[in-house]
Scaffold this motif. Structure first.
Motif, mmCIF file in Angstrom:
data_model
loop_
_atom_site.group_PDB
_atom_site.id
_atom_site.type_symbol
_atom_site.label_atom_id
_atom_site.label_comp_id
_atom_site.label_asym_id
_atom_site.label_seq_id
_atom_site.Cartn_x
_atom_site.Cartn_y
_atom_site.Cartn_z
ATOM 1 N N THR A 1 0.827 -1.211 0.000
ATOM 2 C CA THR A 1 0.000 0.000 0.000
ATOM 3 C C THR A 1 0.860 1.260 0.000
ATOM 4 O O THR A 1 0.450 2.296 -0.537
ATOM 5 C CB THR A 1 -0.920 0.003 1.219
ATOM 6 N N LEU A 2 2.046 1.193 0.589
ATOM 7 C CA LEU A 2 2.946 2.346 0.528
ATOM 8 C C LEU A 2 3.350 2.637 -0.918
ATOM 9 O O LEU A 2 3.450 3.802 -1.327
ATOM 10 C CB LEU A 2 4.191 2.089 1.375
ATOM 11 N N GLY A 3 3.562 1.573 -1.702
ATOM 12 C CA GLY A 3 3.895 1.773 -3.112
ATOM 13 C C GLY A 3 2.779 2.453 -3.880
ATOM 14 O O GLY A 3 3.033 3.246 -4.796
ATOM 15 N N ASP A 4 1.519 2.179 -3.519
ATOM 16 C CA ASP A 4 0.400 2.873 -4.158
ATOM 17 C C ASP A 4 0.460 4.373 -3.883
ATOM 18 O O ASP A 4 -0.040 5.173 -4.678
ATOM 19 C CB ASP A 4 -0.933 2.319 -3.628
ATOM 20 N N ARG A 5 1.031 4.760 -2.739
ATOM 21 C CA ARG A 5 1.062 6.170 -2.354
ATOM 22 C C ARG A 5 2.285 6.906 -2.907
ATOM 23 O O ARG A 5 2.164 7.973 -3.490
ATOM 24 C CB ARG A 5 1.062 6.309 -0.819
ATOM 25 N N ILE A 6 3.489 6.340 -2.705
ATOM 26 C CA ILE A 6 4.709 7.085 -3.034
ATOM 27 C C ILE A 6 5.351 6.616 -4.331
ATOM 28 O O ILE A 6 6.315 7.229 -4.787
ATOM 29 C CB ILE A 6 5.735 6.998 -1.886
ATOM 30 N N GLY A 7 4.861 5.530 -4.912
ATOM 31 C CA GLY A 7 5.434 5.029 -6.158
ATOM 32 C C GLY A 7 5.956 3.621 -6.000
ATOM 33 O O GLY A 7 6.760 3.334 -5.104
ATOM 34 N N ARG A 8 5.475 2.730 -6.849
ATOM 35 C CA ARG A 8 5.855 1.317 -6.725
ATOM 36 C C ARG A 8 7.302 1.079 -7.120
ATOM 37 O O ARG A 8 7.993 0.253 -6.520
ATOM 38 C CB ARG A 8 4.912 0.481 -7.594
ATOM 39 N N ARG A 9 7.778 1.791 -8.119
ATOM 40 C CA ARG A 9 9.175 1.613 -8.508
ATOM 41 C C ARG A 9 10.111 2.080 -7.399
ATOM 42 O O ARG A 9 11.149 1.457 -7.142
ATOM 43 C CB ARG A 9 9.472 2.381 -9.798
ATOM 44 N N ARG A 10 9.755 3.167 -6.729
ATOM 45 C CA ARG A 10 10.602 3.685 -5.661
ATOM 46 C C ARG A 10 10.751 2.655 -4.541
ATOM 47 O O ARG A 10 11.853 2.397 -4.050
ATOM 48 C CB ARG A 10 10.000 4.981 -5.108
ATOM 49 N N VAL A 11 9.640 2.049 -4.133
ATOM 50 C CA VAL A 11 9.698 1.022 -3.094
ATOM 51 C C VAL A 11 10.488 -0.188 -3.581
ATOM 52 O O VAL A 11 11.285 -0.779 -2.842
ATOM 53 C CB VAL A 11 8.269 0.614 -2.681
ATOM 54 N N LEU A 12 10.302 -0.549 -4.840
ATOM 55 C CA LEU A 12 11.004 -1.701 -5.408
ATOM 56 C C LEU A 12 12.512 -1.494 -5.390
ATOM 57 O O LEU A 12 13.279 -2.376 -4.984
ATOM 58 C CB LEU A 12 10.518 -1.935 -6.840
ATOM 59 N N LEU A 13 12.975 -0.328 -5.800
ATOM 60 C CA LEU A 13 14.415 -0.062 -5.845
ATOM 61 C C LEU A 13 15.020 -0.042 -4.445
ATOM 62 O O LEU A 13 16.134 -0.534 -4.234
ATOM 63 C CB LEU A 13 14.679 1.266 -6.554
ATOM 64 N N PRO B 1 5.247 -7.366 -3.849
ATOM 65 C CA PRO B 1 4.003 -6.730 -4.314
ATOM 66 C C PRO B 1 4.238 -5.693 -5.385
ATOM 67 O O PRO B 1 3.375 -5.469 -6.242
ATOM 68 C CB PRO B 1 3.419 -6.105 -3.038
ATOM 69 N N ALA B 2 5.414 -5.051 -5.366
ATOM 70 C CA ALA B 2 5.705 -4.047 -6.389
ATOM 71 C C ALA B 2 5.787 -4.680 -7.771
ATOM 72 O O ALA B 2 5.303 -4.109 -8.760
ATOM 73 C CB ALA B 2 7.009 -3.318 -6.054
ATOM 74 N N THR B 3 6.379 -5.867 -7.869
ATOM 75 C CA THR B 3 6.479 -6.515 -9.182
ATOM 76 C C THR B 3 5.091 -6.827 -9.731
ATOM 77 O O THR B 3 4.810 -6.601 -10.909
ATOM 78 C CB THR B 3 7.305 -7.805 -9.088
ATOM 79 N N LEU B 4 4.205 -7.344 -8.887
ATOM 80 C CA LEU B 4 2.881 -7.740 -9.355
ATOM 81 C C LEU B 4 1.999 -6.533 -9.667
ATOM 82 O O LEU B 4 1.230 -6.545 -10.631
ATOM 83 C CB LEU B 4 2.209 -8.627 -8.315
ATOM 84 N N SER B 5 2.095 -5.466 -8.866
ATOM 85 C CA SER B 5 1.260 -4.291 -9.120
ATOM 86 C C SER B 5 1.722 -3.548 -10.377
ATOM 87 O O SER B 5 0.896 -3.046 -11.145
ATOM 88 C CB SER B 5 1.278 -3.356 -7.913
ATOM 89 N N ILE B 6 3.028 -3.483 -10.617
ATOM 90 C CA ILE B 6 3.521 -2.872 -11.861
ATOM 91 C C ILE B 6 3.072 -3.702 -13.056
ATOM 92 O O ILE B 6 2.672 -3.166 -14.100
ATOM 93 C CB ILE B 6 5.058 -2.729 -11.821
ATOM 94 N N LEU B 7 3.124 -5.022 -12.918
ATOM 95 C CA LEU B 7 2.652 -5.904 -13.998
ATOM 96 C C LEU B 7 1.182 -5.639 -14.298
ATOM 97 O O LEU B 7 0.782 -5.578 -15.463
ATOM 98 C CB LEU B 7 2.884 -7.357 -13.585
ATOM 99 N N ARG B 8 0.376 -5.463 -13.257
ATOM 100 C CA ARG B 8 -1.056 -5.204 -13.443
ATOM 101 C C ARG B 8 -1.285 -3.914 -14.221
ATOM 102 O O ARG B 8 -2.201 -3.822 -15.050
ATOM 103 C CB ARG B 8 -1.744 -5.123 -12.065
#
Length: 576
Positions: free
Chosen positions: A79-91, A129-136
């Motif tokens: 859920t944090l990735g939904d707020r601040i950016g999924r790529r940012r959390v992933l990196l 979760p970042a990989t799957l949400s970016i894929l979606r």
């Protein structure tokens, strides 16, 4: 919604041409490392035990710390990735994963290794979760998304199944810490590549992030899993086992109530009102419970009963990997032909049949039987996971991709942790009675009690005793382990058949017409044309040609409005 519109436009640009497939490659490499780390330590457990001398509880925590911490934090970081950016959390997860790997590789005590495994769990919770949400987001077309999810789940299975092979090779040629050291150069490579290639994406502007709710969810999941682990080792009525379970359950109930009251919740609880979504989540838990729990027990069987080397053990598990790859590669075609209900249900049935076949294993090596069993196991479980993940992700609104991915990955990791705890507890309960009468044959009572803890410890006690008593204890331990393995397999088969019954609640058919154009999501211009002056409600939308593609006979095929991702409506919500 300006930020959301900008992010959506960038994602659509990234999804054009071959770019989205390059993004898929990067995401799969990320997932491969995380999945690999979940099982790479399994074949190294004997070496870790010999070097660090952890207690029985410490050894369990060395194995379990990674999946438990990862499972508890997935909702927080998803859920944090939904707020601040999924790529940012992933990196950031990449960087933390690399640091934790270095710490684990150089650990000189059980405590340090447990802490390092916990940090690896934090990094994994950022990545998965970042990989799957970016894929979606990058694959709005459901047919293409199904193919991408097939690749994604196949990579997850390959990583989990290849872990013992990689770990076995490294342990045999180097030392146990090398199973973690391999992560560092890979993370050093993928961090800049991900920063360069991956698109940034966020959910809709949903107000402030609910930090308290995220922490409640993390503590609740951790408490529930800890309670299950302790119940398996200490008994249902032990206060030390009940306390964390009850606390975790209460926290999760409070978390759900909090999300229902909030204007901008972390998790859209309404998703669980959809039978397909809830059933898919439950199927993921059951599938992973069977896979990881059985794999850990199988590794012990191959090494300690059949006396195979770590590398030979990993190679014996390769058929499972290849079968999983085949199921993932053909998953999109299978799903479109038979539908989610049959794919998931029959996947469970096939897995249960494989588990029952493996009950024919004894104290002597039967390579053909093992190979057939592992092939059926890999293909059945991968089919189940594919159908469940695709159904879950397609049921979730696109703007909630991070939260939905976090729920799916929490189910994945929760199932893995519960599999080790539950099936391991069943195994221990069935194994220990085999030593009850050894003292009548001259084996010291203390030696029999120590040997009843685990097969590895029984071998150590037998070596110290030596002579006929040592041989007697070793044979009894091997026989008790095989008997316990059979009981565990029967319990696992029963759980898998329950999963097959649960799959009956999934949709019978994939909700997508066979014509490819029918599965394309409408462009942003379509809702604007259908929602112009004078239009109201959802009926005019159904008359827009892109939303009602013709079937093979030229008849219009209405498309369910709930399938529209939120970002294409321009209002941040799916059309109802």
């Amino acid at each position: 919604m300006t930020g959301t519109s900008t992010a959506v436009s960038r994602l659509r640009a990234a999804a054009d041409g071959a770019n989205r497939w390059v993004v898929l490659v990067v995401l799969c490499l990320s997932l491969l490392l995380v999945a690999l780390d979940a099982t790479v330590l399994h074949v190294a457990v004997p070496a870790v035990t010999e070097d660090l001398r952890p207690s029985a509880v410490g050894l369990l925590w060395i194995v379990d710390a990674y999946p438990l911490v990862c499972a508890s934090l997935l909702i927080l970081f998803g859920t944090l990735g939904d707020r601040i950016g999924r790529r940012r959390v992933l990196l950031f997860g990449y960087a933390l994963f690399g640091v934790a790997s270095a710490l684990a590789a150089t650990a000189d005590s059980p405590g340090v290794l447990i802490a390092a495994r916990a940090l690896l769990g934090v990094g994994g919770a950022m990545i998965m979760p970042a990989t799957l949400s970016i894929l979606r987001q990058v694959f709005p077309d459901r047919r293409e998304r199904a193919l991408a999810i097939g690749v994604w789940t196949a990579v997850a299975a390959v990583g989990a199944a290849a872990g013992p092979v990689v770990g076995g090779f490294l342990v045999e040629h180097y030392w146990w810490g090398s199973v973690f050291l391999i992560n560092i150069p890979l993370m050093a490579l993928i961090l800049p590549v991900g920063r360069w290639l991956l698109p940034e994406s966020r959910g809709e502007d949903d107000g402030p992030w609910d930090v308290l709710g995220a922490l409640m969810a993390a503590a609740g999941v951790l408490g529930v899993v800890l309670g299950i682990k302790r119940i398996g080792g200490e008994g249902l009525l032990d206060p030390a086992a009940l306390a964390p379970l009850l606390v975790g359950a209460v926290l999760l109930v409070l978390f759900v109530r909090r999300q229902k009251r909030r204007t901008h919740p972390l998790i859209d609880i309404a998703m669980f009102s959809r039978p397909a979504f809830t059933t898919a989540v439950g199927c993921i838990v059951l599938a992973m419970l069977a896979l990881v729990g059985l794999e850990l027990i199988a590794v012990q069987y191959l090494q300690l009963v059949l006396d195979l080397s770590p590398l030979e053990t990993g190679l014996r598990l390769l058929p499972l990997t290849f079968a999983a790859m085949a199921a993932g590669a053909t998953g999109s075609y299978t799903l479109s032909r038979v539908g989610p209900r049959r794919m998931v249900g029959w996947g469970f049935v096939l897995t249960a049949a494989a588990v029952l076949l493996l009950t024919l294993m004894g104290q002597h090596d039967r390579p053909v039987l093992l190979t057939v069993g592992f092939v059926l196991l890999g293909f059945g479980l991968q089919s189940t996971l594919f159908g469940a993940y695709e159904s879950m992700l397609s049921e979730a609104p696109a703007e909630r991709a991070g939260g939905a991915a976090a729920i799916g990955e929490t189910s994945y990791q929760l199932g893995a942790g519960m599999g080790i705890a539950l099936l391991g507890s069943v195994m221990n309960a069935a194994y220990a009675p085999g030593f009850a009468r050894l003292h009548e044959e001259g084996v010291p009572t203390a030696a029999g009690a120590a040997a009843s803890h685990s097969l590895g410890e029984a071998y150590q006690v037998a070596d110290r005793l030596g002579g006929p008593m040592g041989d007697l204890l070793r044979d009894a331990a091997r026989s008790a382990f095989v008997d316990g393995l059979h009981v565990t397999l029967l319990v696992s088969a029963g759980l898998l058949l329950l999963g097959a019954l649960a799959a009956l609640r999934l949709p019978r058919l994939m909700d997508c017409p066979p014509v490819k154009a029918a599965c394309r999501e409408p462009s942003p211009a379509v809702p604007e044309q259908s929602a112009g002056p004078g239009s109201s409600g959802s009926a005019p939308r159904r008359e827009v040609p892109p939303l009602t593609p013709p079937d093979g006979a030229g008849r219009p095929v209405p498309r369910p409005a709930r399938r529209e991702p939120a970002e294409v409506t321009g209002s941040g919500r799916a059309a109802r």
